[in-house]
Design a protein around this motif. Sequence first.
Motif, PDB file in Angstrom:
ATOM      1  N   MET A 162       0.854  -1.172   0.000  1.00 52.56           N
ATOM      2  CA  MET A 162       0.000   0.000   0.000  1.00 52.56           C
ATOM      3  C   MET A 162       0.906   1.244   0.000  1.00 52.56           C
ATOM      4  SD  MET A 162      -2.912   1.190   2.800  1.00 52.56           S
ATOM      5  CE  MET A 162      -3.808  -0.322   2.747  1.00 52.56           C
ATOM      6  N   THR A 163       0.623   2.179  -0.880  1.00 48.90           N
ATOM      7  CA  THR A 163       1.422   3.407  -0.963  1.00 48.90           C
ATOM      8  C   THR A 163       1.055   4.349   0.186  1.00 48.90           C
ATOM      9  OG1 THR A 163      -0.173   4.605  -2.310  1.00 48.90           O
ATOM     10  CG2 THR A 163       1.439   3.229  -3.491  1.00 48.90           C
ATOM     11  N   ILE A 164       1.868   5.364   0.386  1.00 47.88           N
ATOM     12  CA  ILE A 164       1.563   6.350   1.428  1.00 47.88           C
ATOM     13  C   ILE A 164       0.261   7.074   1.094  1.00 47.88           C
ATOM     14  CG2 ILE A 164       2.334   8.468   2.560  1.00 47.88           C
ATOM     15  CD1 ILE A 164       5.212   7.481   2.226  1.00 47.88           C
ATOM     16  N   THR A 165       0.053   7.379  -0.174  1.00 48.60           N
ATOM     17  CA  THR A 165      -1.192   8.028  -0.590  1.00 48.60           C
ATOM     18  C   THR A 165      -2.389   7.158  -0.230  1.00 48.60           C
ATOM     19  OG1 THR A 165      -0.034   9.133  -2.405  1.00 48.60           O
ATOM     20  CG2 THR A 165      -2.426   9.016  -2.561  1.00 48.60           C
ATOM     21  N   ASP A 166      -2.310   5.865  -0.504  1.00 50.38           N
ATOM     22  CA  ASP A 166      -3.388   4.943  -0.142  1.00 50.38           C
ATOM     23  C   ASP A 166      -3.615   4.934   1.364  1.00 50.38           C
ATOM     24  OD1 ASP A 166      -3.784   4.180  -2.792  1.00 50.38           O
ATOM     25  OD2 ASP A 166      -2.412   2.469  -2.633  1.00 50.38           O
ATOM     26  N   ARG A 167      -2.526   4.953   2.110  1.00 51.59           N
ATOM     27  CA  ARG A 167      -2.634   4.953   3.569  1.00 51.59           C
ATOM     28  C   ARG A 167      -3.316   6.226   4.070  1.00 51.59           C
ATOM     29  NH1 ARG A 167       3.229   3.959   5.474  1.00 51.59           N
ATOM     30  NH2 ARG A 167       2.316   4.397   7.508  1.00 51.59           N
ATOM     31  N   ILE A 168      -3.023   7.352   3.430  1.00 51.97           N
ATOM     32  CA  ILE A 168      -3.671   8.610   3.823  1.00 51.97           C
ATOM     33  C   ILE A 168      -5.163   8.544   3.528  1.00 51.97           C
ATOM     34  CG2 ILE A 168      -3.838  11.086   3.292  1.00 51.97           C
ATOM     35  CD1 ILE A 168      -0.745  11.012   2.894  1.00 51.97           C
ATOM     36  N   PHE A 169      -5.524   8.086   2.320  1.00 55.47           N
ATOM     37  CA  PHE A 169      -6.947   7.920   1.990  1.00 55.47           C
ATOM     38  C   PHE A 169      -7.634   7.023   3.024  1.00 55.47           C
ATOM     39  CE2 PHE A 169      -6.129   8.860  -2.705  1.00 55.47           C
ATOM     40  CZ  PHE A 169      -6.848  10.044  -2.694  1.00 55.47           C
ATOM     41  N   HIS A 170      -7.006   5.927   3.347  1.00 53.78           N
ATOM     42  CA  HIS A 170      -7.565   4.974   4.305  1.00 53.78           C
ATOM     43  C   HIS A 170      -7.725   5.624   5.675  1.00 53.78           C
ATOM     44  CE1 HIS A 170      -7.751   1.298   6.793  1.00 53.78           C
ATOM     45  NE2 HIS A 170      -8.368   0.821   5.729  1.00 53.78           N
ATOM     46  N   GLN A 171      -6.706   6.347   6.124  1.00 50.92           N
ATOM     47  CA  GLN A 171      -6.774   7.004   7.430  1.00 50.92           C
ATOM     48  C   GLN A 171      -7.910   8.020   7.480  1.00 50.92           C
ATOM     49  OE1 GLN A 171      -3.297   9.270   8.575  1.00 50.92           O
ATOM     50  NE2 GLN A 171      -4.061   9.610  10.639  1.00 50.92           N
ATOM     51  N   VAL A 172      -8.028   8.848   6.455  1.00 45.39           N
ATOM     52  CA  VAL A 172      -9.085   9.868   6.420  1.00 45.39           C
ATOM     53  C   VAL A 172     -10.457   9.196   6.402  1.00 45.39           C
ATOM     54  CG1 VAL A 172     -10.092  11.752   5.066  1.00 45.39           C
ATOM     55  CG2 VAL A 172      -7.614  11.624   5.372  1.00 45.39           C
ATOM     56  N   ALA A 173     -10.595   8.113   5.658  1.00 40.76           N
ATOM     57  CA  ALA A 173     -11.871   7.403   5.588  1.00 40.76           C
ATOM     58  C   ALA A 173     -12.275   6.824   6.939  1.00 40.76           C
ATOM     59  CB  ALA A 173     -11.798   6.293   4.543  1.00 40.76           C
ATOM     60  N   GLU A 174     -11.312   6.461   7.747  1.00 39.67           N
ATOM     61  CA  GLU A 174     -11.613   5.866   9.053  1.00 39.67           C
ATOM     62  C   GLU A 174     -11.919   6.894  10.136  1.00 39.67           C
ATOM     63  OE1 GLU A 174      -8.291   3.308   9.916  1.00 39.67           O
ATOM     64  OE2 GLU A 174      -9.327   1.590   9.035  1.00 39.67           O
ATOM     65  N   ILE A 175     -11.598   8.152   9.898  1.00 40.52           N
ATOM     66  CA  ILE A 175     -11.869   9.193  10.891  1.00 40.52           C
ATOM     67  C   ILE A 175     -13.338   9.582  10.778  1.00 40.52           C
ATOM     68  CG2 ILE A 175     -11.330  11.543  11.623  1.00 40.52           C
ATOM     69  CD1 ILE A 175      -8.501  11.086  10.405  1.00 40.52           C
ATOM     70  N   SER A 176     -14.056   9.411  11.857  1.00 43.64           N
ATOM     71  CA  SER A 176     -15.490   9.685  11.853  1.00 43.64           C
ATOM     72  C   SER A 176     -15.761  11.028  12.531  1.00 43.64           C
ATOM     73  CB  SER A 176     -16.229   8.561  12.577  1.00 43.64           C
ATOM     74  OG  SER A 176     -17.604   8.835  12.596  1.00 43.64           O
ATOM     75  N   ILE A 177     -15.958  12.055  11.715  1.00 40.58           N
ATOM     76  CA  ILE A 177     -16.271  13.383  12.229  1.00 40.58           C
ATOM     77  C   ILE A 177     -17.767  13.597  12.031  1.00 40.58           C
ATOM     78  CG2 ILE A 177     -15.883  15.848  11.893  1.00 40.58           C
ATOM     79  CD1 ILE A 177     -13.020  15.297  11.876  1.00 40.58           C
ATOM     80  N   PRO A 178     -18.494  13.848  13.120  1.00 41.80           N
ATOM     81  CA  PRO A 178     -19.960  13.955  13.029  1.00 41.80           C
ATOM     82  C   PRO A 178     -20.416  14.998  12.018  1.00 41.80           C
ATOM     83  CG  PRO A 178     -19.235  13.977  15.324  1.00 41.80           C
ATOM     84  CD  PRO A 178     -18.003  14.077  14.468  1.00 41.80           C
ATOM     85  N   ARG A 179     -21.416  14.612  11.237  1.00 46.12           N
ATOM     86  CA  ARG A 179     -22.118  15.488  10.296  1.00 46.12           C
ATOM     87  C   ARG A 179     -21.297  15.972   9.111  1.00 46.12           C
ATOM     88  NH1 ARG A 179     -23.231  18.304  15.179  1.00 46.12           N
ATOM     89  NH2 ARG A 179     -22.444  20.178  14.193  1.00 46.12           N
ATOM     90  N   PHE A 180     -20.094  15.374   8.885  1.00 47.31           N
ATOM     91  CA  PHE A 180     -19.280  15.797   7.742  1.00 47.31           C
ATOM     92  C   PHE A 180     -18.666  14.603   7.024  1.00 47.31           C
ATOM     93  CE2 PHE A 180     -19.355  19.679  10.210  1.00 47.31           C
ATOM     94  CZ  PHE A 180     -19.545  20.638   9.231  1.00 47.31           C
ATOM     95  N   PHE A 181     -18.581  14.764   5.710  1.00 48.28           N
ATOM     96  CA  PHE A 181     -17.838  13.860   4.842  1.00 48.28           C
ATOM     97  C   PHE A 181     -16.607  14.657   4.420  1.00 48.28           C
ATOM     98  CE2 PHE A 181     -16.769  12.545   0.500  1.00 48.28           C
ATOM     99  CZ  PHE A 181     -16.580  11.193   0.705  1.00 48.28           C
ATOM    100  N   ILE A 182     -15.434  14.061   4.534  1.00 49.32           N
ATOM    101  CA  ILE A 182     -14.195  14.807   4.273  1.00 49.32           C
ATOM    102  C   ILE A 182     -13.486  14.242   3.052  1.00 49.32           C
ATOM    103  CG2 ILE A 182     -11.960  15.496   5.210  1.00 49.32           C
ATOM    104  CD1 ILE A 182     -13.262  15.140   8.009  1.00 49.32           C
ATOM    105  N   THR A 183     -13.110  15.138   2.146  1.00 54.02           N
ATOM    106  CA  THR A 183     -12.314  14.735   0.985  1.00 54.02           C
ATOM    107  C   THR A 183     -10.903  15.274   1.152  1.00 54.02           C
ATOM    108  OG1 THR A 183     -12.878  16.700  -0.311  1.00 54.02           O
ATOM    109  CG2 THR A 183     -14.319  14.762  -0.544  1.00 54.02           C
ATOM    110  N   VAL A 184      -9.966  14.645   0.457  1.00 53.39           N
ATOM    111  CA  VAL A 184      -8.573  15.099   0.506  1.00 53.39           C
ATOM    112  C   VAL A 184      -8.037  15.210  -0.910  1.00 53.39           C
ATOM    113  CG1 VAL A 184      -7.694  12.751   0.852  1.00 53.39           C
ATOM    114  CG2 VAL A 184      -6.267  14.681   1.478  1.00 53.39           C
TER     115      VAL A 184
END
Length: 99
Positions: A1-23
């Motif tokens: 897994m590349t670092i970019t993939d790891r960042i996408f994965h990390q952001v996807a796992e962060i659950s911030i109420p009422r928001f969807f976050i893109t990077v």
Amino acid sequence: MTITDRIFHQVAEISIPRFFITVEFSASGTEMPEHIETFLWEKYDVILHGATGRKFTYKEGEWRLIFTFFPTDRVVDERYALKNKVRHLPLSIPHKQRS
């Protein structure tokens, strides 16, 4: 897994109420950024305290990431909407020739 993939994965796992976050990756580095989650929670707090902007730039080492917070309870603000920009061209229909 590349670092970019790891960042996408990390952001996807962060659950911030009422928001969807893109990077968006504006600049990349060779080492995994370590403080993304803390940064996102800090920006969430800024939003809760009245910030109207939803784009935040994160810099760590060589990385430059742009995070956009999209609310999940309303229509996306016009300035952040992804739109199909279709150019309407005149349509010419060939006429049938009479025999």
